[in-house]
Design a protein around this motif. Structure first.
Motif, mmCIF file in Angstrom:
data_model
loop_
_atom_site.group_PDB
_atom_site.id
_atom_site.type_symbol
_atom_site.label_atom_id
_atom_site.label_comp_id
_atom_site.label_asym_id
_atom_site.label_seq_id
_atom_site.Cartn_x
_atom_site.Cartn_y
_atom_site.Cartn_z
ATOM 1 N N GLY A 1 0.672 -1.311 0.048
ATOM 2 C CA GLY A 1 0.147 -0.060 0.084
ATOM 3 C C GLY A 1 0.814 1.174 0.012
ATOM 4 N N ALA B 1 2.331 1.547 -3.493
ATOM 5 C CA ALA B 1 1.376 2.139 -4.552
ATOM 6 C C ALA B 1 1.334 3.665 -4.243
ATOM 7 N N LYS B 2 1.285 3.991 -3.012
ATOM 8 C CA LYS B 2 0.731 5.366 -2.903
ATOM 9 C C LYS B 2 2.220 6.105 -3.372
ATOM 10 N N ILE C 1 -2.502 6.886 -10.249
ATOM 11 C CA ILE C 1 -3.067 6.494 -8.808
ATOM 12 C C ILE C 1 -4.126 5.355 -9.219
ATOM 13 N N ASP C 2 -5.066 5.682 -10.296
ATOM 14 C CA ASP C 2 -5.912 4.422 -10.462
ATOM 15 C C ASP C 2 -5.300 3.209 -11.000
ATOM 16 N N ARG D 1 -3.858 1.619 -7.755
ATOM 17 C CA ARG D 1 -4.994 1.035 -6.937
ATOM 18 C C ARG D 1 -5.353 -0.047 -7.346
ATOM 19 N N LEU E 1 -3.293 -3.091 -6.831
ATOM 20 C CA LEU E 1 -3.296 -3.539 -5.341
ATOM 21 C C LEU E 1 -4.351 -4.437 -5.187
ATOM 22 N N ALA E 2 -5.586 -3.899 -5.838
ATOM 23 C CA ALA E 2 -6.780 -4.625 -5.471
ATOM 24 C C ALA E 2 -6.841 -6.090 -6.209
ATOM 25 N N ALA F 1 -5.502 -8.126 -3.366
ATOM 26 C CA ALA F 1 -5.792 -7.668 -2.112
ATOM 27 C C ALA F 1 -5.745 -9.154 -1.211
#
Length: 149
Positions: free
Chosen positions: A91, A94-95, A133-134, A137, A140-141, A144
């Motif tokens: 996380g 990713a940020k 950003i998208d 995310r 990561l999803a 998850a």
């Protein structure tokens, strides 16, 4: 990253990361401080050190650096997270893929590639930061439900 003396009070109490965490990535900040005290016979103001890590000495030093560090501290922490496949750092990585520093974006991308074992579907240097950003995310999803080691 720079490596300072583990007995330099100013260095330990006023700067991150504790360099020891770069090789002892599973340790908490408190554990590292305890081992420094035992090995080097020196103690530090834990309140000062805790303030560098978001007030909590009982968190993993690499993750605390990723959460609270400066860019030059986050880059080696991301490197370690990737090398050790530290999924808990995903996380944060990713940020950082959309952060203001291109070199840190690269470390973040490489960390995620190593953690997930696949090439990045995101260009962290793209001009469209929303797309970065998208994309991060979404990456990561997709992962998850993976277990933390």
């Amino acid at each position: 990253h720079r490596i300072g003396s583990p007995t330099d009070r100013d260095r330990v109490e006023a700067d991150r990361p504790l360099e020891c965490a770069l090789c002892h990535e599973k340790k908490t900040v408190r554990e590292i401080l305890g081992e420094m005290k035992t090995f080097w016979k020196v103690s530090f103001d834990e309140t000062k050190v805790a303030s560098l890590y978001g007030g909590n000495l009982d968190q993993n030093a690499i993750l605390a650096t990723l959460a609270n560090g400066k860019p030059h501290e986050k880059a080696p922490a991301l490197f370690v997270a990737g090398e050790t496949k530290m999924i808990a750092a995903a996380g944060y990585a990713a940020k950082e893929m959309s952060g203001p520093y291109p070199i840190v974006r690269g470390y973040a991308e490489r960390a995620l590639e190593s953690i997930y074992g696949e090439a990045s579907p995101v260009d962290p240097l793209a001009d469209d930061n929303t797309r970065v950003i998208d994309g991060a995310r979404a990456w990561l999803a997709r992962h998850a439900n993976e277990k933390k080691p």
